[in-house]
Motif scaffolding. Structure first.
Motif, PDB file in Angstrom:
ATOM      1  N   ALA A 159       0.849  -1.197   0.000  1.00 33.66           N
ATOM      2  CA  ALA A 159       0.000   0.000   0.000  1.00 33.66           C
ATOM      3  C   ALA A 159       0.882   1.242   0.000  1.00 33.66           C
ATOM      4  CB  ALA A 159      -0.908   0.016   1.221  1.00 33.66           C
ATOM      5  N   ASP A 161       0.722   5.629   0.114  1.00 30.02           N
ATOM      6  CA  ASP A 161       0.137   6.974   0.151  1.00 30.02           C
ATOM      7  C   ASP A 161       1.273   7.956  -0.070  1.00 30.02           C
ATOM      8  OD1 ASP A 161      -2.776   6.653   1.159  1.00 30.02           O
ATOM      9  OD2 ASP A 161      -1.589   5.396   2.505  1.00 30.02           O
TER      10      ASP A 161
ATOM     11  N   GLN B 163       4.604   7.095   2.000  1.00 30.47           N
ATOM     12  CA  GLN B 163       4.309   6.091   3.020  1.00 30.47           C
ATOM     13  C   GLN B 163       4.056   4.769   2.316  1.00 30.47           C
ATOM     14  OE1 GLN B 163       3.193   6.347   6.700  1.00 30.47           O
ATOM     15  NE2 GLN B 163       1.283   5.220   6.736  1.00 30.47           N
ATOM     16  N   LYS B 193      -5.607   5.378   9.712  1.00 35.56           N
ATOM     17  CA  LYS B 193      -6.602   6.252   9.080  1.00 35.56           C
ATOM     18  C   LYS B 193      -7.095   5.578   7.804  1.00 35.56           C
ATOM     19  CE  LYS B 193      -7.518  10.191   9.581  1.00 35.56           C
ATOM     20  NZ  LYS B 193      -8.680  10.912  10.196  1.00 35.56           N
ATOM     21  N   VAL B 196      -8.997   7.510   4.943  1.00 34.76           N
ATOM     22  CA  VAL B 196      -8.364   8.418   3.980  1.00 34.76           C
ATOM     23  C   VAL B 196      -6.997   7.936   3.493  1.00 34.76           C
ATOM     24  CG1 VAL B 196      -9.518  10.606   4.533  1.00 34.76           C
ATOM     25  CG2 VAL B 196      -7.633   9.810   5.965  1.00 34.76           C
ATOM     26  N   MET B 197      -6.516   6.792   3.980  1.00 39.73           N
ATOM     27  CA  MET B 197      -5.189   6.333   3.559  1.00 39.73           C
ATOM     28  C   MET B 197      -5.248   4.859   3.135  1.00 39.73           C
ATOM     29  SD  MET B 197      -2.780   8.207   6.444  1.00 39.73           S
ATOM     30  CE  MET B 197      -1.192   7.857   5.683  1.00 39.73           C
ATOM     31  N   LYS B 198      -4.611   4.576   1.999  1.00 42.26           N
ATOM     32  CA  LYS B 198      -4.560   3.185   1.526  1.00 42.26           C
ATOM     33  C   LYS B 198      -3.719   2.338   2.474  1.00 42.26           C
ATOM     34  CE  LYS B 198      -6.827   3.653  -2.399  1.00 42.26           C
ATOM     35  NZ  LYS B 198      -8.106   2.981  -2.652  1.00 42.26           N
ATOM     36  N   THR B 199      -2.634   2.917   3.014  1.00 40.72           N
ATOM     37  CA  THR B 199      -1.831   2.165   3.981  1.00 40.72           C
ATOM     38  C   THR B 199      -2.660   1.853   5.231  1.00 40.72           C
ATOM     39  OG1 THR B 199      -0.946   4.284   4.731  1.00 40.72           O
ATOM     40  CG2 THR B 199       0.429   3.000   3.234  1.00 40.72           C
ATOM     41  N   GLY B 200      -3.562   2.752   5.577  1.00 38.13           N
ATOM     42  CA  GLY B 200      -4.444   2.510   6.713  1.00 38.13           C
ATOM     43  C   GLY B 200      -5.415   1.379   6.434  1.00 38.13           C
ATOM     44  N   LEU B 201      -5.896   1.352   5.189  1.00 32.63           N
ATOM     45  CA  LEU B 201      -6.812   0.293   4.778  1.00 32.63           C
ATOM     46  C   LEU B 201      -6.118  -1.068   4.853  1.00 32.63           C
ATOM     47  CD1 LEU B 201      -9.737   0.524   3.724  1.00 32.63           C
ATOM     48  CD2 LEU B 201      -8.815   0.501   1.399  1.00 32.63           C
ATOM     49  N   LEU B 202      -4.891  -1.138   4.304  1.00 34.72           N
ATOM     50  CA  LEU B 202      -4.138  -2.403   4.351  1.00 34.72           C
ATOM     51  C   LEU B 202      -3.795  -2.762   5.792  1.00 34.72           C
ATOM     52  CD1 LEU B 202      -2.850  -4.687   2.672  1.00 34.72           C
ATOM     53  CD2 LEU B 202      -0.729  -3.343   2.630  1.00 34.72           C
TER      54      LEU B 202
END
Ligand SMILES: [Mg+2]
Ligand SMILES: [Mg+2]
Lengths: 369, 369
Positions: A159, A161, B163, B193, B196-202
């Motif tokens: 992922a 960002d 990120q 988060k 609003v964040m793909k890293t947060g989703l993963l």
């Protein structure tokens, strides 16, 4: 006397109820000749979707562009859970922010003395607290590209960002912060992580340049974002204005708001570019709280954050500082007098509903007038 | 009884003084037969640079790889301001973190009852607080590429940070968090988060998968990072273990530490991959405080964070829970008994120096033994 073009967008849930109390305060100011308004009103959010199939109509957007400032109640509710994603209630607010280029989010953290005991901090550390966090709202890691999740060959995912800031984005928000500081206690703390982030390095450089070019009368201090978080918890009254990026602002503004112990009472503003003809900065004011559909229509919602949003508009869009001071003093007076809506009620106080709180604030305004 | 191979790296400033008190505690445990150690010692930071021109020698690195755990005092000081960047004292610590792949930073926020009044929060909210923040330390926005500042054509600059998280990085730190929770109060809050964040989703997905695969006995809750910041300030005792990424962990661990009111008293750990032969996780323990060159050599430094770091090593590297409990109880007992070094002194207490605090802790250990 200048007439202020104000667009009211009550929205969903408790929005219309708390906006009704704002209208009474506007009428009071008009009647007393303290400020003059030309009021427009329209729908936003689920209410707009129900009416026209869009979370904000083109007519409402035209009014938004024509207005000197916008007051928004709240959007959203379970009723609209299943509407198409692009028409969900929040999309109305996002379109306003995007089309009006509202890049500066102002999040005051004020602690009314009468409510200081609701804070988790010791009273002496928060009583009279008045910090203003200026958060960059349209750039940074929430918007930068690439923003992806990729399948790797081995069942793993990656992922990404991307945090991107260009000089102009930092320059314009730095100017907002310095100008606001001049109307307050003349101090700005700029917060980033220049020790580990290139965007932090550019942020610090550009804020320093803007400071040197026009604002050397304002005191400027740089703090690392983690230190700033610590200082907010340790001794929040050291701060006047804090300017920071979208991500750090997201966290620090909420931490600061929570310090006050009355999160549901706080207003906010989102400021944009300068409108060419009027020379006025586009602006939208709204409570930090949401639509609270569970208590909507019951007449128990607390209108103070909404009325405080009007005070912010008077202060930051209309230059009506005396009127803003009066409203804020009336709110503090009513709280000192023991009036409480259900959300802030404590034993021995006078419980009132939405319009009862409006009555009390108007009475306090009358008393001081 | 297993013999624990422990490498001591006292480092610079107050490091050697506070490490000297740790050695007395180690001797006490050895003498009582409560734990058995094979101790190595070497230089790191400016002390190593002065000796060999590098902030850590190859010999010391070899000892670090051979050890079951490392205790580090502190590095840095004005004496080494002008040494080459790659040989600066901090580079010794960074090399240890990198070569040992120390990806999990453990930051406990504990509040000793005797010091609860030093917190800015009300006593009842922090007395007995015991939160452990598990911060991802080797990935995320501080390391991802591209990481650049570019000159644009019009005098503007564009800064970029990236990120990046891959599944395996999230999996391994999630496992550390769940395993630590099992030795504590069995609850993990995972913070990101994802809205609003793909890293947060993963992050959220992978933590949930790891939970479902092996750790369903541990309670798991997901919180957005800004909400988590608010909850830390509002009611910190709701947390047991918090697991989060490098950037959010940077801020939240400092906010949590500041809540305790005794930032200079806190230990930390950095855990790495599993060493193949021993099956033991690589680990470095160190106080959160720095080298404090201004008070170095005066015998006034507070050794509690350093001794607390030994307790963490006993708990997390050596499985010597009883010995760890004894040391932590002795520290709490000494504080309850009124002993204070200069940094935490308050009126009416007994002021002691570094070795005086060591004496008091040994006496308390004797008393409880
Ligand atoms: Mg937020
Ligand atoms: Mg930090």
């Amino acid at each position: 006397m200048a007439t202020h073009k104000l667009l009211l967008l009550p929205g969903d849930g408790i929005g219309p109820e708390v906006m009704a109390e704002v209208k009474r305060v506007i009428d009071w100011l008009d009647r007393r000749g303290l400020a003059s308004f030309a009021i427009e009103e329209d729908l936003v959010g689920g209410a707009a979707y129900d009416s026209c199939g869009q979370p904000i109509s083109e007519e409402a957007m035209a009014k938004a562009f024509a207005a000197d400032a916008i007051l928004l109640g709240a959007v959203g509710g379970t009723k609209w859970t299943h509407v198409p994603y692009e028409a969900r209630p929040e999309a109305g607010l996002l379109r306003l922010r995007k089309d009006l280029q509202l890049f500066a989010n102002l999040r005051p953290a004020m602690c009314y003395p009468a409510l200081a005991d609701a804070s988790s901090l010791k009273r002496e550390l928060v009583e009279g607290l008045d910090v203003l966090i200026v958060r960059e709202l349209t750039g940074g890691v929430y918007f930068g590209e690439p923003k992806t999740i990729t399948d790797l060959s081995d069942g793993q995912k990656r992922a990404i960002d991307t945090q991107v800031y260009e000089s102009y984005e930092i320059e314009r928000i730095a100017r907002v912060a310095f100008e606001l500081a001049r109307t307050r206690r003349n101090k700005v703390v700029s917060t980033e992580k220049h020790n580990v982030m290139k965007t932090g390095l550019l942020w610090k450089q550009v804020v320093s340049e803007v400071h040197g070019s026009n604002y050397e009368d304002v005191e400027l201090e740089h703090q690392l974002a983690d230190s700033c978080g610590m200082q907010l918890v340790r001794a929040p009254k050291q701060f006047d204005v804090i300017v920071t990026d979208n991500l750090f602002g997201d966290i620090l503004s909420d931490v600061a708001a929570m310090l006050t112990g009355s999160l549901g009472m706080l207003p906010s503003a989102s400021l944009g570019g300068i409108e060419e003809v009027s020379g006025r900065r586009r602006a939208l004011y709204e409570p930090v709280h949401g639509a609270a559909p569970d208590i909507a229509g019951k007449g128990v919602a607390n209108p103070i954050a909404m009325i405080g949003s009007l005070a912010m508009a008077l202060r930051y869009s209309f230059g009506e500082l005396a009127a803003a001071d009066r409203i804020e003093a009336a709110i503090a007076g009513v709280l000192a007098g023991g009036f409480r809506t259900a959300d802030i009620y404590s034993e021995g106080k006078t419980r009132v509903g939405t319009s009862g709180m409006g009555d009390a604030i108007l009475a306090e305004l009358d008393k001081a007038a």
